[in-house]
Motif scaffolding. Structure first.
Motif, PDB file in Angstrom:
ATOM      1  N   ALA A  92       0.860  -1.186   0.000  1.00  0.00           N
ATOM      2  CA  ALA A  92       0.000   0.000   0.000  1.00  0.00           C
ATOM      3  C   ALA A  92       0.899   1.239   0.000  1.00  0.00           C
ATOM      4  CB  ALA A  92      -0.882   0.004   1.242  1.00  0.00           C
ATOM      5  N   VAL A  93       0.460   2.248  -0.760  1.00  0.00           N
ATOM      6  CA  VAL A  93       1.242   3.489  -0.909  1.00  0.00           C
ATOM      7  C   VAL A  93       0.277   4.668  -0.799  1.00  0.00           C
ATOM      8  CG1 VAL A  93       2.535   4.867  -2.620  1.00  0.00           C
ATOM      9  CG2 VAL A  93       3.018   2.431  -2.389  1.00  0.00           C
ATOM     10  N   ASN A  94       0.647   5.707  -0.069  1.00  0.00           N
ATOM     11  CA  ASN A  94      -0.215   6.903  -0.103  1.00  0.00           C
ATOM     12  C   ASN A  94       0.389   7.920  -1.068  1.00  0.00           C
ATOM     13  OD1 ASN A  94       1.835   7.725   1.690  1.00  0.00           O
ATOM     14  ND2 ASN A  94       0.437   8.881   2.972  1.00  0.00           N
ATOM     15  N   GLY A  95      -0.077   9.174  -1.075  1.00  0.00           N
ATOM     16  CA  GLY A  95       0.408  10.076  -2.128  1.00  0.00           C
ATOM     17  C   GLY A  95       0.115  11.528  -1.863  1.00  0.00           C
ATOM     18  N   LEU A  96      -0.322  12.235  -2.895  1.00  0.00           N
ATOM     19  CA  LEU A  96      -0.673  13.653  -2.779  1.00  0.00           C
ATOM     20  C   LEU A  96      -2.169  13.749  -2.552  1.00  0.00           C
ATOM     21  CD1 LEU A  96       0.930  15.236  -5.950  1.00  0.00           C
ATOM     22  CD2 LEU A  96       1.770  15.327  -3.614  1.00  0.00           C
ATOM     23  N   ALA A  97      -2.607  14.652  -1.697  1.00  0.00           N
ATOM     24  CA  ALA A  97      -4.048  14.747  -1.436  1.00  0.00           C
ATOM     25  C   ALA A  97      -4.763  15.267  -2.680  1.00  0.00           C
ATOM     26  CB  ALA A  97      -4.291  15.673  -0.251  1.00  0.00           C
ATOM     27  N   ASN A  98      -5.451  14.365  -3.361  1.00  0.00           N
ATOM     28  CA  ASN A  98      -6.253  14.753  -4.526  1.00  0.00           C
ATOM     29  C   ASN A  98      -7.520  13.902  -4.629  1.00  0.00           C
ATOM     30  OD1 ASN A  98      -5.055  12.398  -5.288  1.00  0.00           O
ATOM     31  ND2 ASN A  98      -3.820  13.251  -6.935  1.00  0.00           N
ATOM     32  N   VAL A  99      -7.911  13.334  -3.493  1.00  0.00           N
ATOM     33  CA  VAL A  99      -9.118  12.496  -3.452  1.00  0.00           C
ATOM     34  C   VAL A  99      -9.961  12.910  -2.235  1.00  0.00           C
ATOM     35  CG1 VAL A  99      -9.964  10.123  -3.175  1.00  0.00           C
ATOM     36  CG2 VAL A  99      -7.918  10.557  -4.553  1.00  0.00           C
ATOM     37  N   VAL A 100     -11.257  13.146  -2.491  1.00  0.00           N
ATOM     38  CA  VAL A 100     -12.140  13.518  -1.368  1.00  0.00           C
ATOM     39  C   VAL A 100     -12.649  12.255  -0.674  1.00  0.00           C
ATOM     40  CG1 VAL A 100     -12.953  15.786  -2.159  1.00  0.00           C
ATOM     41  CG2 VAL A 100     -14.087  13.748  -3.013  1.00  0.00           C
ATOM     42  N   PRO A 101     -12.723  12.272   0.655  1.00  0.00           N
ATOM     43  CA  PRO A 101     -13.356  11.138   1.337  1.00  0.00           C
ATOM     44  C   PRO A 101     -14.840  11.134   1.002  1.00  0.00           C
ATOM     45  CG  PRO A 101     -12.920  12.926   2.889  1.00  0.00           C
ATOM     46  CD  PRO A 101     -12.335  13.354   1.575  1.00  0.00           C
ATOM     47  N   TYR A 102     -15.496   9.999   1.196  1.00  0.00           N
ATOM     48  CA  TYR A 102     -16.914   9.882   0.830  1.00  0.00           C
ATOM     49  C   TYR A 102     -17.742  10.991   1.489  1.00  0.00           C
ATOM     50  CZ  TYR A 102     -21.539   7.946   0.153  1.00  0.00           C
ATOM     51  OH  TYR A 102     -22.848   7.781  -0.206  1.00  0.00           O
ATOM     52  N   GLY A 103     -18.451  11.738   0.671  1.00  0.00           N
ATOM     53  CA  GLY A 103     -19.302  12.810   1.186  1.00  0.00           C
ATOM     54  C   GLY A 103     -18.560  14.095   1.488  1.00  0.00           C
ATOM     55  N   GLY A 104     -17.215  14.089   1.311  1.00  0.00           N
ATOM     56  CA  GLY A 104     -16.422  15.274   1.675  1.00  0.00           C
ATOM     57  C   GLY A 104     -16.314  16.277   0.539  1.00  0.00           C
ATOM     58  N   ARG A 105     -15.772  17.438   0.874  1.00  0.00           N
ATOM     59  CA  ARG A 105     -15.609  18.500  -0.130  1.00  0.00           C
ATOM     60  C   ARG A 105     -14.145  18.854  -0.346  1.00  0.00           C
ATOM     61  NH1 ARG A 105     -19.474  19.455   3.117  1.00  0.00           N
ATOM     62  NH2 ARG A 105     -18.199  20.749   4.486  1.00  0.00           N
ATOM     63  N   LYS A 106     -13.290  18.307   0.473  1.00  0.00           N
ATOM     64  CA  LYS A 106     -11.885  18.694   0.418  1.00  0.00           C
ATOM     65  C   LYS A 106     -11.027  17.434   0.277  1.00  0.00           C
ATOM     66  CE  LYS A 106      -8.724  20.820   3.586  1.00  0.00           C
ATOM     67  NZ  LYS A 106      -8.552  21.155   4.965  1.00  0.00           N
ATOM     68  N   ALA A 107      -9.994  17.501  -0.582  1.00  0.00           N
ATOM     69  CA  ALA A 107      -9.130  16.327  -0.770  1.00  0.00           C
ATOM     70  C   ALA A 107      -8.332  16.046   0.508  1.00  0.00           C
ATOM     71  CB  ALA A 107      -8.197  16.564  -1.945  1.00  0.00           C
ATOM     72  N   VAL A 108      -8.341  14.808   0.920  1.00  0.00           N
ATOM     73  CA  VAL A 108      -7.571  14.377   2.097  1.00  0.00           C
ATOM     74  C   VAL A 108      -6.625  13.234   1.712  1.00  0.00           C
ATOM     75  CG1 VAL A 108      -7.686  13.344   4.415  1.00  0.00           C
ATOM     76  CG2 VAL A 108      -9.407  15.035   3.708  1.00  0.00           C
ATOM     77  N   TYR A 109      -7.151  12.292   0.939  1.00  0.00           N
ATOM     78  CA  TYR A 109      -6.365  11.116   0.557  1.00  0.00           C
ATOM     79  C   TYR A 109      -5.615  11.366  -0.744  1.00  0.00           C
ATOM     80  CZ  TYR A 109      -9.720   8.734   3.637  1.00  0.00           C
ATOM     81  OH  TYR A 109     -10.496   8.355   4.687  1.00  0.00           O
ATOM     82  N   GLY A 110      -4.554  10.559  -0.938  1.00  0.00           N
ATOM     83  CA  GLY A 110      -3.982  10.427  -2.267  1.00  0.00           C
ATOM     84  C   GLY A 110      -4.835   9.421  -3.041  1.00  0.00           C
ATOM     85  N   THR A 111      -4.416   9.091  -4.243  1.00  0.00           N
ATOM     86  CA  THR A 111      -5.146   8.051  -4.969  1.00  0.00           C
ATOM     87  C   THR A 111      -4.821   6.672  -4.376  1.00  0.00           C
ATOM     88  OG1 THR A 111      -3.441   8.246  -6.667  1.00  0.00           O
ATOM     89  CG2 THR A 111      -5.545   9.274  -7.137  1.00  0.00           C
TER      90      THR A 111
ATOM     91  N   VAL B  44      -3.185  -8.052  -8.584  1.00  0.00           N
ATOM     92  CA  VAL B  44      -4.190  -6.987  -8.555  1.00  0.00           C
ATOM     93  C   VAL B  44      -3.458  -5.709  -8.184  1.00  0.00           C
ATOM     94  CG1 VAL B  44      -6.252  -6.107  -7.400  1.00  0.00           C
ATOM     95  CG2 VAL B  44      -6.020  -8.557  -7.822  1.00  0.00           C
ATOM     96  N   ASP B  45      -3.678  -4.657  -8.915  1.00  0.00           N
ATOM     97  CA  ASP B  45      -2.982  -3.390  -8.641  1.00  0.00           C
ATOM     98  C   ASP B  45      -3.933  -2.258  -8.982  1.00  0.00           C
ATOM     99  OD1 ASP B  45      -1.256  -1.292  -8.357  1.00  0.00           O
ATOM    100  OD2 ASP B  45      -0.110  -1.713 -10.174  1.00  0.00           O
ATOM    101  N   GLN B  46      -4.419  -1.572  -7.969  1.00  0.00           N
ATOM    102  CA  GLN B  46      -5.443  -0.562  -8.247  1.00  0.00           C
ATOM    103  C   GLN B  46      -5.357   0.634  -7.307  1.00  0.00           C
ATOM    104  OE1 GLN B  46      -8.763  -3.346  -7.363  1.00  0.00           O
ATOM    105  NE2 GLN B  46      -9.382  -1.801  -5.859  1.00  0.00           N
ATOM    106  N   ALA B  47      -5.716   1.788  -7.857  1.00  0.00           N
ATOM    107  CA  ALA B  47      -5.905   2.969  -7.030  1.00  0.00           C
ATOM    108  C   ALA B  47      -7.157   2.749  -6.185  1.00  0.00           C
ATOM    109  CB  ALA B  47      -6.094   4.186  -7.934  1.00  0.00           C
ATOM    110  N   THR B  48      -7.259   3.470  -5.055  1.00  0.00           N
ATOM    111  CA  THR B  48      -8.518   3.425  -4.294  1.00  0.00           C
ATOM    112  C   THR B  48      -9.386   4.629  -4.663  1.00  0.00           C
ATOM    113  OG1 THR B  48      -7.386   4.405  -2.390  1.00  0.00           O
ATOM    114  CG2 THR B  48      -7.682   2.011  -2.380  1.00  0.00           C
ATOM    115  N   SER B  49      -8.916   5.418  -5.623  1.00  0.00           N
ATOM    116  CA  SER B  49      -9.782   6.432  -6.242  1.00  0.00           C
ATOM    117  C   SER B  49     -10.506   5.755  -7.398  1.00  0.00           C
ATOM    118  CB  SER B  49      -8.941   7.607  -6.754  1.00  0.00           C
ATOM    119  OG  SER B  49      -7.881   7.118  -7.549  1.00  0.00           O
ATOM    120  N   VAL B  50     -11.572   6.383  -7.876  1.00  0.00           N
ATOM    121  CA  VAL B  50     -12.324   5.827  -9.004  1.00  0.00           C
ATOM    122  C   VAL B  50     -11.374   5.598 -10.185  1.00  0.00           C
ATOM    123  CG1 VAL B  50     -14.068   6.408 -10.739  1.00  0.00           C
ATOM    124  CG2 VAL B  50     -14.525   6.824  -8.327  1.00  0.00           C
TER     125      VAL B  50
END
Ligand code: NDP
Length: 342
Positions: free
Chosen positions: A146-165, A182-188
């Motif tokens: 697992a790897v985190n990153g730059l905040a460019n993903v909003v948490p569910y229902g949120g308005r501000k990016a907190v997570y990386g992809t 299997v290798d996938q982002a947790t963003s859409v």
């Protein structure tokens, strides 16, 4: 060369592409070892059709290295803590260099204890994750990263990016077949895919992300310019992004995605991201026939109607590239040659 010729696909051998990329990294403040590691990784992504992390990433690597944001020359500090835990300070270098330095120790620890955990901090990860797990499936292990990153993903229902992809990947052996990976982002969608849409000026599917006002948008430019991506799978996917953030950004002693700060490093693009890798020898869990059992499971998936297994597309691309080369557009190849100084 006219415009039509520019877009023509040229077939390039893996070794030729790797040499070209190695020269580019070596020309841009990386040690010979890191140049080798990143070139192999990036050429492998291009060969496998993991295009969001292939040669398209080269300008981002070069700009980040030139900006001084990431150190391409540093050697990581690898420490073994207890029987199974390895702690790695990448010293502001690339996570792949840190992982390569720890690889022999990880394998030894898994042989000795059945499980090895590598926690990488103070590192940058700008690539796909499959190259980090696939090699551990070869001797029969299960590997998860697992790897985190730059905040460019909003948490569910949120308005501000907190997570990386916040990508997550796992690989395991399958008797009679290549490993399943299997290798996938947790963003859409992975950010690199959104950037490919922006380059092509094509919309992204509904639900991919939001604009800077937090309104749903299918415009990749709006998502990239102050907007953000959504996590996959609603609130459940959002919780998996949370898990990745904790494993990669907190268990490692690294930083959270929202703590990245490029101020003072114009051009920097590589996310400063932690990485956690867990490698398990299934024999220690009592499974003496793990790979045959997983072949049985995979067959059930296909028989149940799943159209293909994860990783199968990449392995098919790899086989095709081995037969007839890696397809690269003439103008892209020319850009690489210019950067390589040839
Ligand atoms: P995809 O959605 O394209 O694919 C995710 C996984 O699902 C892959 O293993 C893929 O296999 C598999 N898959 C796709 N379609 C099917 C299907 N129809 N049936 C079964 N399996 C399928 O990946 P993402 O866009 O989410 O991520 C792309 C890349 O971006 C990843 O390599 C990821 O590591 C990377 N990334 C890196 C980040 C970083 O900061 N370093 C951040 C975010 C993402 P296959 O590969 O064979 O298509």
């Amino acid at each position: 060369m006219n415009e039509t010729d520019d877009r023509q696909e040229i077939r390039v051998g893996f070794e030729d592409l790797r040499s070209l990329l190695r020269a580019i990294f070596a020309n841009n403040r990386t040690s010979a070892e890191t140049a080798d590691i990143l070139a192999e990784n990036c050429a492998g992504c291009e060969r496998d059709g993991a295009l969001s992390h292939g040669i398209f990433r080269i300008p981002g690597y070069v700009d980040s290295l030139k900006s001084g944001w990431v150190n391409g020359q540093v050697l990581p500090d690898v420490e073994r803590l207890g029987p199974s835990f390895i702690r790695i300070d990448a010293r502001n270098g690339f996570a792949q260099t840190a992982l390569a330095a720890a690889d022999p120790l990880i394998r030894r620890i898994v042989r000795e204890t059945g499980i090895g955990i590598a926690a990488i901090r103070n590192s940058h990860h700008f690539s796909a994750l499959w190259p980090d797990v696939e090699p551990f499936a070869m001797p029969g292990y299960l590997a998860i990263t697992a790897v985190n990153g730059l905040a460019n993903v909003v948490p569910y229902g949120g308005r501000k990016a907190v997570y990386g992809t916040n990508p997550i990947a796992f690989a395991f052996p399958v008797e009679g077949s290549p490993p399943l990976v299997v290798d996938q982002a947790t963003s859409v969608m992975a950010n690199g895919e959104v950037r490919l849409h922006a380059l092509a000026n094509t919309p992204v599917p509904i639900g991919t992300g939001v604009d800077r006002e937090g309104k749903a948008s299918t415009d990749p430019h709006a998502i990239l310019a102050g907007g953000a991506l959504n996590t996959f799978g609603g609130y459940k996917g959002s919780s998996i992004a949370l898990l990745v953030e904790i494993l990669a950004g907190a268990v490692t002693g690294g930083q959270f995605s929202f703590e990245n700060d490029f101020t003072g490093f114009p051009g920097a693009q590589t996310p400063k991201a932690g990485q956690l890798l867990i490698v398990i020898d299934p024999n220690w869990g009592g499974s003496t026939n793990f790979a045959p059992r997983l072949a049985l499971l995979c067959n059930q998936l296909l028989e149940a109607g799943q159209d293909r297994l994860p990783g199968a597309r990449r392995f098919a691309n790899r086989a095709a590239a081995e037969r007839s080369g890696i397809p690269i557009k003439a103008n892209d190849l020319q850009r690489l040659r210019t950067l390589a100084g040839g």
